[in-house]
Design an enzyme around this catalytic site. Structure first.
Site, PDB file in Angstrom:
ATOM      1  N   SER A 130       0.928  -1.251   0.214  1.00 38.70           N
ATOM      2  CA  SER A 130       0.079  -0.089   0.040  1.00 38.70           C
ATOM      3  C   SER A 130       1.002   1.390  -0.057  1.00 38.70           C
ATOM      4  CB  SER A 130      -0.731  -0.079   1.382  1.00 38.70           C
ATOM      5  OG  SER A 130      -1.611   1.285   1.545  1.00 38.70           O
ATOM      6  N   TYR A 154      -1.687  -0.722  11.016  1.00 41.48           N
ATOM      7  CA  TYR A 154      -2.113  -1.583   9.605  1.00 41.48           C
ATOM      8  C   TYR A 154      -0.862  -1.200   8.740  1.00 41.48           C
ATOM      9  CZ  TYR A 154      -3.623  -1.421   4.678  1.00 41.48           C
ATOM     10  OH  TYR A 154      -3.615  -1.620   3.614  1.00 41.48           O
ATOM     11  N   LYS A 158       2.189  -3.723   6.710  1.00 42.37           N
ATOM     12  CA  LYS A 158       2.730  -3.872   5.207  1.00 42.37           C
ATOM     13  C   LYS A 158       4.175  -3.614   5.106  1.00 42.37           C
ATOM     14  CE  LYS A 158      -1.574  -4.204   3.231  1.00 42.37           C
ATOM     15  NZ  LYS A 158      -1.928  -5.443   3.027  1.00 42.37           N
TER      16      LYS A 158
END
Ligand code: NAD
Ligand code: UFG
Length: 358
Positions: A130, A154, A158
């Site tokens: 992302s 979050y 990643k």
């Protein structure tokens, strides 16, 4: 290429379902695993129908990625050419409230998958990273070499997964790993038959606008109008989900290149659009007025984020085709046909009307 089997984790989700459709119509046998935590099996049924004669090449397993015995069994029965790994939890705010949930789901799920792949000699991976890994970029456009930082759990999942993949590749160069850093996916398949159906209050701009447009929410809150941008609102690189899906097909082809090892690519359009510009484009596409209120900046939000697309254009031979107007048109087509997403009677009725769903 025509009969190669691809495993897609999280394939019932928003980006996954659009990619599975592209895989099927490109001739791949496609096996999806998803625990349906943030998705519906109806999406899979619709993908199968949209794929027409290719729909028979789709199979679906309701499995949690962390269920190693179930995963082993799936790999025991099919030889996969590659895995496209979408599954994961993705709500930034929730990840701050429940970090362990995110570390457990995203990291343990990925490690389990990589272990099972290694055990079966399947060493070709395409992973959903992302633009979140660029944090608050000091310079735009973001290139694949821009500094990385994570602003929340979050984002850290990643970043950690990117590092885990790099370590695995360093230890065993037989692996081929393509990490795709998505910018802001929006829109829906032009049929209006599949699209984004977020559970709960949407975090992201476009799903929120879509819920205001259908009267599910009264007003859009704009987080800050005092940024140093064209109109004071935050700027992002919105990309049509069908373009994004095509990017995965390009990545699969790239995996056939003997020189590929561990590679990262941005998938964006290279263009920035402000919140006000996005609202105006959606109003034009839908004919609906989107009431809005201005609030403070959302903590952790960057001012301007958009991608450098040069590497993907050069090395994947892929470039986004759809405009913001196309994205809003297709988003509205999906939401007006399915105002309550996949599960409601309204959505099924609407689709029965357009002949897609029986
Ligand atoms: P989504 O929530 O629609 O899809 C993710 C899917 O993974 C869901 O169907 C969910 O049920 C499934 N899943 C989650 N945990 C699982 C588990 N343990 N086992 C099996 N299935 C599980 O999200 P999306 O927008 O399609 O995103 C796909 C991927 O792309 C995610 O990894 C996300 O972090 C990443 N990504 C998304 C965006 C975005 O804005 N949508 C941007 C950048 C990156
Ligand atoms: N925004 C609003 N109101 C809302 C929602 C968003 O004004 O109700 C604004 C935000 O402040 C931002 C822009 O709209 O300026 C886009 O916000 P999104 O939440 O849609 O997207 P972000 O770029 O902020 O973040 C999301 C994910 C990240 C991911 C990124 C790119 O939350 O984790 O997309 O994929 F990295």
């Amino acid at each position: 290429m025509a009969t190669k089997a691809i495993l897609v984790t999280g394939g019932a989700g928003y980006i996954g379902s659009h990619t599975v459709l592209q895989l099927l119509v490109s001739g791949f046998k496609t096996v999806v695993i998803d625990n349906l935590n943030n998705s519906s099996e109806i999406a899979m049924r619709r993908v199968k129908e949209l794929a027409g004669e290719f729909g028979n090449n789709l199979s679906f397993h309701k499995v949690d990625l962390r269920d190693k015995p179930a995963l082993m069994q799936i790999f025991d029965t099919t030889m996969f050419e590659a895995v496209i790994h979408f599954s994961g939890l993705k709500a930034v705010g929730e990840s701050v409230q429940k970090p362990l949930l995110y570390y457990n789901n995203n990291l343990i799920g990925t490690i389990t998958l990589l272990e099972v792949m290694a055990a079966h000699g399947c060493k070709n991976l395409v992973f959903s990273s992302s633009a979140t890994v660029y944090g608050w970029p000091k310079e735009v456009p973001c290139t694949e070499e821009s500094p990385l930082s994570a602003l929340n759990p979050y984002g850290r999942t990643k970043l950690f997964i990117e590092e885990i993949c790099r370590d695995i590749y360093r230890a065993d160069p037989e692996w081929k790993m393509i990490l795709l850093r998505y910018f802001n996916p929006i829109g829906a398949h032009p049929s209006g038959y599949i699209g984004e159906d977020p559970h709960g209050v949407p975090n992201n701009l476009m799903p929120f606008i879509q819920q205001v447009a259908v009267g599910k929410r009264p007003v859009l809150t704009v987080f800050g109008n005092d940024y140093n941008t064209v109109d004071g609102t935050g700027v992002r690189d919105y990309i049509h989900v069908v373009d994004l899906a095509e990017g995965h097909i390009a990545a699969l082809h790239k995996l056939e290149d003997s020189k590929i090892g561990y590679e990262v690519f941005n998938l964006g359009t290279g263009k920035g659009t402000s919140v006000f510009q996005m609202v105006a484009a959606f109003e034009k596409a839908s004919g609906k007025k989107i009431p809005l209120v201005i609030a403070d900046r959302r903590p952790g939000d960057a001012e301007i984020v958009y991608a450098s697309t040069e590497k993907a254009e050069r090395e994947l031979n892929w470039k986004a085709k759809y405009s913001i107007d196309d994205m809003c048109r297709d988003q509205w087509n999906w939401v007006s046909k399915n105002p309550y997403g996949y599960e409601s009677p309204e959505s099924n009725n609407n689709n029965a009307d357009n002949g897609c769903y029986t």
